[in-house]
Structure formats: structure tokens, C-alpha cells
Write an enzyme that holds these catalytic residues in place. Structure first.
Site, PDB file in Angstrom:
ATOM      1  N   GLU A  97       5.944   7.741  -5.394  1.00  0.00           N
ATOM      2  CA  GLU A  97       6.935   6.692  -5.167  1.00  0.00           C
ATOM      3  C   GLU A  97       6.595   6.043  -3.835  1.00  0.00           C
ATOM      4  O   GLU A  97       7.388   6.009  -2.917  1.00  0.00           O
ATOM      5  CB  GLU A  97       8.348   7.284  -5.145  1.00  0.00           C
ATOM      6  CG  GLU A  97       8.812   7.773  -6.487  1.00  0.00           C
ATOM      7  CD  GLU A  97      10.253   8.224  -6.463  1.00  0.00           C
ATOM      8  OE1 GLU A  97      11.122   7.452  -6.891  1.00  0.00           O
ATOM      9  OE2 GLU A  97      10.497   9.357  -6.022  1.00  0.00           O
ATOM     10  N   GLU A 106       7.858   1.735   2.683  1.00  0.00           N
ATOM     11  CA  GLU A 106       7.443   2.989   3.295  1.00  0.00           C
ATOM     12  C   GLU A 106       6.009   2.973   3.804  1.00  0.00           C
ATOM     13  O   GLU A 106       5.548   3.933   4.402  1.00  0.00           O
ATOM     14  CB  GLU A 106       7.629   4.146   2.312  1.00  0.00           C
ATOM     15  CG  GLU A 106       9.094   4.443   2.082  1.00  0.00           C
ATOM     16  CD  GLU A 106       9.309   5.763   1.390  1.00  0.00           C
ATOM     17  OE1 GLU A 106       8.606   6.740   1.704  1.00  0.00           O
ATOM     18  OE2 GLU A 106      10.201   5.815   0.533  1.00  0.00           O
TER      19      GLU A 106
END
Length: 188
Positions: A97, A106
Site C-alpha cells: 500500500e 507516503e
């Protein structure tokens, strides 16, 4: 952040459905940035012979190791950055992910690409293997006031410099339902 990601049902269900659709029997899986371990657990449930879960945060890695034990997952938790990981085998599948919120939030794309180059067998599978970003201009005055102009008058004081010197507004993840009428054009 893990809870928010798990609560994003369409996203979580997509991963689980996609992983369960793979023939993982006799296959090894690498979960890059495993976090809560939901992708690792899904891979184990889908029949993976071994799951390697890589998580850079030591505390999260310890919790994940306990989650593996509790759920009887045949796998290894590696509490390290994937850049420092050493494996005795190449893997058949990489799941991650990596995009967090907003696809690039991220900043894990480099780690996933490195994982692919270092650990994925020729002909191996990456989940996901592609992504798209759609953009559209919107006007959401309430959100702007809540996050930005709020600092212009805090109990009668001009605290706008707090916002100016903080990039937390851009780093905060949140899910906001934006009414269609606020869009200034079609997403492209």
C-alpha cells in the site's frame, strides 16, 4: 494512519479481492511497508506458502509479529527498511500500500521499485502494478477556514505566522466528502 486506511472500505476490499484472486499456492509474497499487516494476512489466506512482511517502524513490526502468531500466518516479519532487507529467496508476488493517501503521500514508490528490482522473480506480479491520479479544482471555503484562515484570528491574536511556518496542513491526511457542485470542472 493504519486505522484510517483500514476504514477506507473500497480500498481495503479492492486489495483483499485482488490478492484472493491470485493463485498464491506454492508462492512467496513480499509485503513492502506492511503496517497493519492486512495485505500479508490476505496473502496468507489466499494460500501463499510464505509471506515476508517488511515494516520499518520497530513498534509496528512487533505488533505485526504478534498478529502473525495470533492468526497462524506462515511468514516472517522483518522490522527494517526494505532498503536494508536481505532475503534468501526471490519472491513471486510483491504487495504494497505504497501510495498512502492521495497516491504519493507516503513517498514509498522508490522503496517498492527497489523491492521489485532486488526481490521479484522474473515474471513475478506486483499489486498494484499501475495507478492513476485524477485532478479537479474545487472550492471548499469551510475547509479553508478550518485549516488556513483560522490562524488569522485566534482569540483576537493574529497567529498567521504559525500556519506560514508549518507545512502540517499539506501533510495532514483527511477524507472529505466534497459535493459535486464545488467542482470547477471535470476531473482529468
Amino acid at each position: 494512519v493504519h486505522r484510517l486506511m483500514l476504514l477506507d472500505k473500497p480500498r481495503t476490499e479492492w486489495y483483499m479481492k485482488t490478492i484472493s484472486s491470485l493463485n498464491l499456492s506454492h508462492k512467496s509474497v513480499l509485503d513492502v511497508g506492511a503496517g497493519s499487516g492486512i495485505l500479508s494476512l490476505s496473502a496468507a489466506s489466499a494460500g501463499a506458502k510464505h509471506v515476508h512482511a517488511v515494516e520499518a517502524a520497530p513498534l509496528v513490526g512487533r505488533a505485526l509479529a504478534q498478529t502473525f502468531k495470533t492468526n497462524k500466518v506462515d511468514g516472517s516479519v522483518h522490522a527494517t527498511k526494505v532498503e536494508d532487507l536481505e532475503l534468501d529467496e526471490k519472491v513471486d508476488v510483491i504487495v504494497s500500500e505504497w501510495m498512502g493517501f492521495y497516491l504519493l503521500h507516503e513517498s514509498m514508490l522508490d522503496s517498492v521499485v527497489l523491492s521489485r528490482d532486488k526481490f521479484l522473480k522474473p515474471g513475478g506480479i506486483m499489486v498494484p502494478s499501475q495507478a492513476k491520479i485524477f485532478l479537479s479544482l474545487v472550492s471548499v471555503p469551510n475547509l479553508y477556514h478550518e485549516r488556513v484562515s483560522f490562524w488569522d484570528n485566534v482569540c483576537g491574536y493574529d497567529m498567521s505566522s504559525v500556519f506560514t511556518h508549518s507545512d502540517s496542513f499539506m501533510q495532514e491526511g483527511s477524507h472529505v466528502l466534497i459535493p459535486l457542485r464545488t467542482f470547477s470542472g471535470r476531473p482529468f
